[in-house]
Motif scaffolding. Structure first.
Motif: not given
Length: 348
Positions: A31-43
C-alpha cells in the motif's frame, strides 16, 4: 526499513501487512500510504511500520529547491517594484497602464502554475517590503490559486488574479498619513479609508473599461452577512470574484506585518478564517483555501511557545489547526497539549 508511525510520510510504501493489537488487518503490503492511512495507524496505537525508503524519502519535499527560490525571489521583487510604479501612476494620472498590469500578472501566474507549495511562497513574501505592494501581490496570488481550486477555467483564473492584484489600487488616492498611521483611525479617517473601494473602481474603469475587475475593487470589503462596505451587500449580491478576493485579502492582511498590527501565524489564521466562513466570508472559497493550504505545512520548521523548534510531521485528524510537531526530543501533539502553540513558521 522500520519507521516510527510519526515519521511516516504520505507516499511511503508498506513492506508488510499491518495488524492492530486485536489482530484486525488494517493495511495491505504494497500500500502507498496516504495522510488518512497514517492517521488511522495513530488512532489504532500502531507504533512502527516497515516501509520502502526511496532516496528522497523524509527529505523536506515541501520546501522549494534553491534555483526555484532564486527565480521566484527575483520575480516577486520585480512584481513589487512594478506594483509601486502602478500605484504612483494611479496617484498622478488617475489611471494605470493596462498592458503593464497584464504583463505583470501573466508573468506571475505563469510561474505560480508550476508551484504547489503555497505556504513556502507566502513565507518568501514575509519581509519588510511596503505592506500595500506586498499585499497586492499576495492577494493576486492567493485569488489565482483559490479560483483554480474552485474549478474556474484558466482564463477565469487569470482574470481573478488580475482583479485580486488590483483590488487595493484605490489606496493610491488615500493620504499617506492615514494609510500608514500606526494607531487606530478616527471615525473621519476610517470614512476616508473606505473610499479606496470607490477610487479603485474609478481607476480601473478609466484604465481598462473592465466592469468585472472594477467591481472586485469596489466589493472586496463586502461581507456575506451584509456587514461589509461600501454598500452592505449580502451573499449572491456580491460578485463571485470579489468573494474570492475577500478571502485572499483577509488571509494576507492577518498574516502580514502592518504599521498598526503584528502578523499572526499562518495556521492559526486559517482557523480564524474557518470561523469567518460561517457568516462573513464565502464558505466555498474559504474551505478550498484551508483544504489546499494545510498539507503544505507538513515538513515546515516551527517555533513553539515553549521556545523549542521542531518540524510539523502530520496534520492532526482531531484538530486540523493543531498539528503534530516533532522536536529534537519528543513528538508534541498540539491537539492534546493545548497550552503549547506555534509562534512562527520558517521558510527553509
Amino acid at each position: 526499513m522500520r519507521v516510527h508511525v510519526t515519521d511516516l510520510k504520505p507516499g511511503d510504501l508498506l513492506k508488510n501487512d499491518i495488524y492492530n493489537t486485536s489482530g484486525l488487518h488494517m493495511l495491505m503490503k504494497g500500500s502507498v500510504l496516504s495522510e488518512d492511512d497514517i492517521s488511522k495507524l495513530l488512532q489504532h496505537g500502531i507504533d512502527f511500520a516497515d516501509v520502502e525508503q526511496s532516496s528522497n524519502l523524509h527529505s523536506n519535499e515541501q520546501n522549494l529547491p534553491s534555483d526555484q527560490t532564486r527565480l521566484l525571489t527575483n520575480l516577486f521583487n520585480d512584481t513589487i517594484k512594478g506594483t509601486e510604479s502602478l500605484f504612483q501612476e494611479a496617484l498622478e494620472k488617475g489611471f494605470i497602464d493596462e498592458s503593464q498590469v497584464d504583463e505583470i500578472v501573466s508573468t506571475l501566474t505563469g510561474q505560480l502554475e508550476k508551484q504547489k507549495d503555497v505556504v513556502s511562497l507566502l513565507l518568501m513574501l514575509d519581509g519588510d517590503i511596503d505592506y500595500t505592494y506586498n499585499h497586492s501581490l499576495q492577494v493576486g496570488m492567493l485569488a489565482f490559486y483559490i479560483a483554480g481550486w474552485m474549478g474556474y477555467s484558466p482564463e477565469e483564473c487569470l482574470t481573478v488574479a488580475k482583479a485580486g492584484y488590483l483590488h487595493d489600487i484605490g489606496k493610491s488616492k488615500i493620504p499617506s498619513e492615514i494609510l500608514h498611521k500606526p494607531g487606530k483611525l478616527t471615525t473621519e479617517e476610517f470614512a476616508e479609508m473606505k473610499k479606496h473601494t470607490f477610487y479603485g473602481y474609478d481607476i480601473i474603469k478609466a484604465s481598462t473599461e473592465d466592469e468585472v475587475i472594477a467591481m472586485v475593487a469596489l466589493q472586496h470589503h463586502e461581507r456575506e452577512d451584509g456587514s461589509g462596505y461600501p454598500h452592505g451587500l449580502r451573499g449572491d449580491e456580491i460578485h463571485p470574484y470579489a468573494r474570492i478576493t475577500a478571502v485572499a485579502d483577509v488571509y494576507s492582511a492577518m498574516t502580514t506585518n502592518r504599521v498598526y498590527q503584528t502578523k499572526q501565524e499562518l495556521i492559526s489564521v486559517l482557523c480564524e478564517l474557518y470561523s469567518l466562513s460561517f457568516g462573513q466570508l464565502n464558505g466555498e472559497a474559504t474551505q478550498e483555501l484551508i483544504k489546499h493550504m494545510l498539507p503544505n505545512f507538513i515538513g515546515k520548521k516551527v517555533l513553539l511557545t515553549t521556545g523549542q523548534t521542531g518540524v510539523i510531521v502530520m496534520n492532526n485528524p482531531a484538530d486540523y489547526f493543531r498539528p503534530l510537531v516533532q522536536t529534537s526530543t519528543a513528538f508534541i501533539d498540539l491537539a492534546k497539549e493545548r497550552d503549547i502553540a506555534i509562534v512562527e513558521i520558517y521558510v527553509q
